[in-house]
Design a protein around this motif. Structure first.
Motif, short mmCIF file in Angstrom:
data_model
loop_
_atom_site.label_atom_id
_atom_site.label_comp_id
_atom_site.label_asym_id
_atom_site.label_seq_id
_atom_site.Cartn_x
_atom_site.Cartn_y
_atom_site.Cartn_z
N UNK A 1 7.13 9.52 -4.96
CA UNK A 1 6.75 9.71 -3.55
C UNK A 1 5.47 8.98 -3.17
N UNK A 2 5.06 8.06 -4.05
CA UNK A 2 3.86 7.29 -3.74
C UNK A 2 3.91 6.60 -2.39
N UNK A 3 5.03 6.00 -1.98
CA UNK A 3 5.04 5.34 -0.66
C UNK A 3 4.55 6.26 0.46
N UNK A 4 4.79 7.57 0.35
CA UNK A 4 4.26 8.53 1.33
C UNK A 4 2.81 8.88 1.04
N UNK A 5 2.53 9.07 -0.24
CA UNK A 5 1.19 9.57 -0.57
C UNK A 5 0.12 8.51 -0.29
N UNK A 6 0.53 7.23 -0.40
CA UNK A 6 -0.42 6.15 -0.14
C UNK A 6 -0.82 6.14 1.33
N UNK A 7 0.08 6.59 2.20
CA UNK A 7 -0.16 6.45 3.64
C UNK A 7 -1.00 7.57 4.24
N UNK A 8 -1.09 8.67 3.52
CA UNK A 8 -1.70 9.84 4.17
C UNK A 8 -2.62 10.57 3.23
N UNK A 9 -3.44 11.42 3.80
CA UNK A 9 -4.24 12.27 2.91
C UNK A 9 -3.32 13.38 2.42
N UNK A 10 -3.47 13.72 1.15
CA UNK A 10 -2.61 14.76 0.61
C UNK A 10 -3.36 15.61 -0.38
N UNK A 11 -2.86 16.81 -0.60
CA UNK A 11 -3.42 17.64 -1.66
C UNK A 11 -2.27 18.17 -2.51
N UNK A 12 -2.54 18.23 -3.79
CA UNK A 12 -1.54 18.74 -4.73
C UNK A 12 -1.75 20.23 -4.91
N UNK A 13 -0.69 20.98 -4.71
CA UNK A 13 -0.76 22.43 -4.91
C UNK A 13 -0.06 22.76 -6.22
#
Lengths: 558, 373
Positions: free
Chosen positions: A41-53
């Motif tokens: 899912x890197x193509x999404x994670x690269x575009x936005x701020x994210x946090x891992x739960x």
């Protein structure tokens, strides 16, 4: 753009056959953005701020379980009563132990009295068994527990009521009463017992009022929804909406379900008889109009017909040779001869029909009706669903498939009642072959599993329904009834997720973990696809997730 | 002391510890779980019925001068219940009956006696009507109450597995409805029905006002007596009668809207001979509690006591009110006027009780005999 939240788990069972297993799911604004691994899912994670739960990193996630046929409000008002019976009883707030003697009954009442913070709140109790618990309770005994808090308790049939002095006041009865069946002590004082039916009726009137009081319906919905959530459920459908009072029930559900703390999505399926009584020929239009109020969390859906009685009360309709003792069941409010005509407006308007049929005679009639509807006005993907489908035959499964229909099955009875009804009521052939899921599976009929919670008082626990579907072990713990009707684990899991969503015409939104769908998950301590199928029902539910919001399961309640 | 049922309660395994749901499947006993469910289901039905009836009742303007009398007919299929129902519909009792039944077919009414029929209603030549009961008794009755023309009495055929006591309790909540009697027909020849069957039978017997132990022709007297005793123990207030083909006069089983002070009309051969009628004069005031005690202590065998009495109740002024008793269960109703003639009619079974013994009991309570047959 809001932050992506990425849940990671030991394993995610997506119920998407194309991409069945994952280890991470990214959620934003209540919907799924991507499913896979943190790498995929890197193509999404690269575009936005994210946090891992990583709260559930050691757990297994699957789509939120769906029980597509429940009755929280109607049965919930009863479920709040205090249980006083001699046999263990499973209720929505836990399992109540049996109270084998009088001392245990009194102790339980004392405990209840001391646990209630509002001193005026009455204790309403049920299940007393005087034959086992040392005779009927009486007023002085109950006054010793509390002289100010009203106490009301009803026996198991013949429904004798006992009350304390405070409750006698609420009932509005005094020493001069002339109602037959209001019992007295030898000295002439009322002893709190209402033994004959006219008297019982008087004594129960205030309780009936109480159960109709504002707030009770709402509490019923909340309590039973909490039980459902602990069982891993994220969506359910109320299948007899508007039975008592449409407007009032709507207000109650609107208030309760839309609370962000409420852990379920609910669909409301109106009962047709009431809608037609109110709206006559405009009934179908009225139902279509209701959709304007639908949200992701609370929505009107379909219409419900009831065409026979129930399985445990043995009022369903059977074909020859009928019941063991020859009695007959009930048919439901609409005469069968009028069903095609009554269903036609909904069928034509595209309002999905859910039609209750417990017995095979009723299933047969229902198939005939569906055939007539198809002949008059052919439809694809109509999703006409036979509800309960407890007693049926393999040829009926074939017809159901040919006509495009679905089934929503209460299969709990296979375990809880099949052996009882082999001897009493249906006979061995039909009792053992209750809930023929294998036949439905062979014909390719899409089906869901449900509990009817809690009108027939079997538990609400989808993993148990799945366990029963896979193993078909009867109540004695060892007999497998109609082994050819077992289905595999994958199919059973579909029946409580994606196929249940299909039955409710929500499979574009819920039922599997796929991009774009609502982020509803059930978090388990084990993988249902890997555990011993004989222990499928024991997999612990850790939490549910609704639109990305986490609802942990309270472990202290069983 | 409160009465206990003579028929035994199901076996109970006392379990104090919490059993997780999963292992209940393995260690729970068959009867415990099935019984727990049956009990809860039964109580849920009772309470839900009361709630629904109350809601229905509230939704209608409920001041009715005349209560609609309802008879509940209970008993397993094959007991003779349907025979009784059919006979009541066809008998010459002068009443306009409305019967709510589960299935017309089983009733077997001769086509020549039917004046009109639709899918859910049959009207007979004598004016009696039979309606199909497709679930929802409370609502069906609600509809009957809404009609312009009221029947004299309604008979509800309870399903073979129904709890007539719960049904009666629910219906009593409906304003405008009075349950006149619960009649349970018991098959004298039936074997015990096994687990669960006992519970059902217990419900039906305990709730009854009149128990007809049917199919006794061919049974030895001792066998009949022993069955009658068991039934009386289980239902001490009820009238327990031994019958064959449910041959009892309609006036025992039903209650006419008008309190007729007349003969118990019969409709089955030989039925007359087994019932006597006692007519009592009531020429003075009676204390309510004295009358209630008289009824509560009636000897076995008195089926019905009804009529008008001038009643005093402690300090209150006397008034003429109507006494209705089935067996030992009494109720008071309003009289149509103060000027109505007072008196009581008593109907009893001559097989169980001599009419003279009955007369003596009433004489002790201050009633004079006016006539008997």
């Amino acid at each position: 753009m809001s932050t992506l939240r990425v849940f990671v788990a030991k394993r995610i069972r997506t119920m998407d056959p194309g991409r069945p297993v994952a280890s991470a799911v990214a959620v934003r604004d209540g919907r799924i953005v991507s499913v896979g691994t943190l790498e995929s899912m890197q193509p999404w994670l690269r575009k936005a701020s994210y946090e891992v739960d990583d709260t559930f990193a050691g757990c297994v996630m699957c789509p939120g379980f769906i029980d597509p046929h429940t009755h929280f409000r109607m049965s919930g008002i009863f479920m709040g009563l205090t249980y006083l019976g001699p046999i263990e009883n499973r209720g929505p707030t836990g399992t109540s132990p049996g109270l084998p003697d009088r001392a245990a009954v009194i102790a339980r009442l004392v405990q209840e009295h001391e646990s209630l913070s509002d001193p005026d709140q009455p204790i309403l109790a049920w299940g007393l068994d005087p034959a086992v618990q040392g005779g009927h309770l009486h007023r002085d005994e109950l006054d010793a527990i509390s002289s100010t808090r009203p106490i009301w308790a009803v026996t198991y049939a013949p429904h004798v009521v006992v009350a304390n002095s405070a409750m006698l006041e609420v009932i509005g009865i005094d020493e001069s009463t002339n109602i037959y069946g209001v019992e007295r002590y030898p000295d002439g004082r009322l002893n709190g017992q209402f033994i004959e039916r006219g008297a019982t009726q008087v004594a129960t009137r205030p309780v009936a009022s109480q159960l109709n009081a504002p707030g009770v319906g709402e509490q019923a919905i909340r309590t039973l929804a909490a039980t459902a959530q602990r069982a891993g459920i994220t969506t359910t459908a109320e299948m007899v909406f508007g039975y008592l009072d449409f407007e009032r029930e709507w207000q109650e559900h609107h208030k309760v379900v839309n609370d962000p703390d409420f852990p379920l999505r609910m669909l409301l399926v109106p009962i047709e008889g009431r809608i037609r009584a109110e709206h006559g020929e405009r009934a179908a239009d009225f139902l279509l109009g209701l959709r304007a109020q639908n949200t992701d969390k609370l929505a009107f859906h379909g219409v419900k017909f009831i065409n026979d009685g129930s399985y445990p009360a043995m009022t369903l309709r059977l074909r020859s040779p009928g019941y063991l003792d020859g009695h007959e069941g009930h048919r439901g409010e609409t005469p069968w001869e009028e069903l095609v005509e009554t269903m036609a407006p909904y069928w034509k308007a595209g309002v999905q029909i859910h039609s209750h049929a417990n017995g095979d005679e009723t299933v047969q009639m229902t198939l005939d009706v569906l055939e007539q509807l198809q002949l008059a006005h052919p439809r694809f993907d109509h999703r006409f669903t036979i509800e309960h489908y407890c007693i049926s035959t393999p040829d009926q499964a074939r017809r159901l498939k040919a006509l495009g229909g679905l089934a929503s099955v209460n299969n709990y009875f296979v375990h809880y009642r099949s052996q009882l009804h082999a001897e009493q009521g249906f006979g061995p052939d039909r009792a053992e072959a209750t809930a023929r899921l294998g036949s439905l599976a062979r014909e390719g009929v899409v089906f869901a599993l449900h509990s009817d919670y809690s009108l027939v008082l079997t538990p609400i626990h989808p993993l148990t329904a799945a366990w029963i579907a896979v193993n078909r072990i009867a109540l004695d713990g060892k007999t497998v009834v109609a082994p050819g009707e077992r289905i595999d684990v994958d199919h059973a899991m579909r029946a409580i997720t994606i196929d249940a969503a299909h039955v409710l015409r929500r499979d574009h939104e819920i039922g599997s973990i796929e991009v774009g769908k609502l982020a509803d998950f059930t978090v388990l301590d084990d993988d249902p696809f890997e555990v011993d199928p004989l222990r499928l029902n024991e997999v612990p539910v850790v939490a549910t997730v609704l639109g990305g919001a986490v609802f942990p399961v309270d472990d202290s309640i069983e | 002391m409160p009465r206990m049922t003579a028929l035994n309660a199901p076996e109970v395994k006392a379990s104090g510890s919490k059993i997780p749901m999963a292992s209940t499947a393995v260690s729970g006993s068959f009867n415990d779980s099935a019984d727990a469910l049956a009990r809860a289901h039964d109580t849920l039905g009772f309470i839900a019925g009361m709630v629904e009836a109350q809601l229905l009742g509230d939704s209608r303007n409920a001041s009715r001068a005349n209560q609609l009398k309802v008879t509940i007919l209970a008993g397993f299929l094959g007991s003779g219940k349907t025979t009784l129902l059919r006979r009541l519909l066809l008998a010459d009792h002068g009443l306009r009956l409305l019967a709510l039944v589960n299935d017309f077919g089983a009733l077997g009414v001769d086509a020549s006696l039917i004046s009109s029929a639709s899918a859910d209603t049959i009207t007979l030549d004598n004016g009696c009507v039979c309606c199909s009961l497709s679930g929802g008794v409370a609502r069906a009755l609600d509809e009957v109450l809404a009609r312009a023309e009221q029947p004299d009495q309604v008979i509800i055929e309870a399903s073979g597995v129904a709890d007539p006591g719960a049904l009666a309790a629910t219906l009593e909540v409906l304003p405008g409805i009075t349950v006149d009697a619960v009649i349970t027909v018991v098959d004298a020849l039936a074997e015990d029905a096994g687990p669960g069957g006992t519970r059902l039978r217990e419900c039906q017997v305990v709730a009854a006002d009149i128990i007809l132990l049917n199919k006794t022709d061919g049974l030895a007297d001792a066998a009949i007596r022993s069955r009658l005793e068991t039934l009386s123990l289980a239902a001490p207030s009820a009238v327990v009668l031994a019958t064959s083909h449910c041959a009892v006069p309609a006036s025992v089983v039903l209650d006419a809207r008008r309190a007729d002070v007349g003969r118990a009309r019969s409709d089955a051969p030989g039925a007359d001979a087994t019932f006597w009628t006692l007519t009592l004069a009531a020429n003075r005031q009676h204390e309510r509690r004295d009358v209630e005690r008289c009824i509560r202590e009636l000897p076995h065998g008195v089926a019905r006591t009804k009529g008008f009495l001038r009643i005093r109740d402690g300090e209150m002024d006397s008034a003429v009110i109507c006494l209705q008793a089935v067996g030992r269960r009494w109720r008071w109703e309003d009289a149509p006027s103060e000027d109505i003639m007072t008196g009581l009619v008593v109907i009893g079974s001559s097989e169980v009780l001599d009419v003279e013994a009955a007369a003596r009991h009433f004489a002790q309570a201050g009633f004079d005999i006016r006539g008997q047959d």
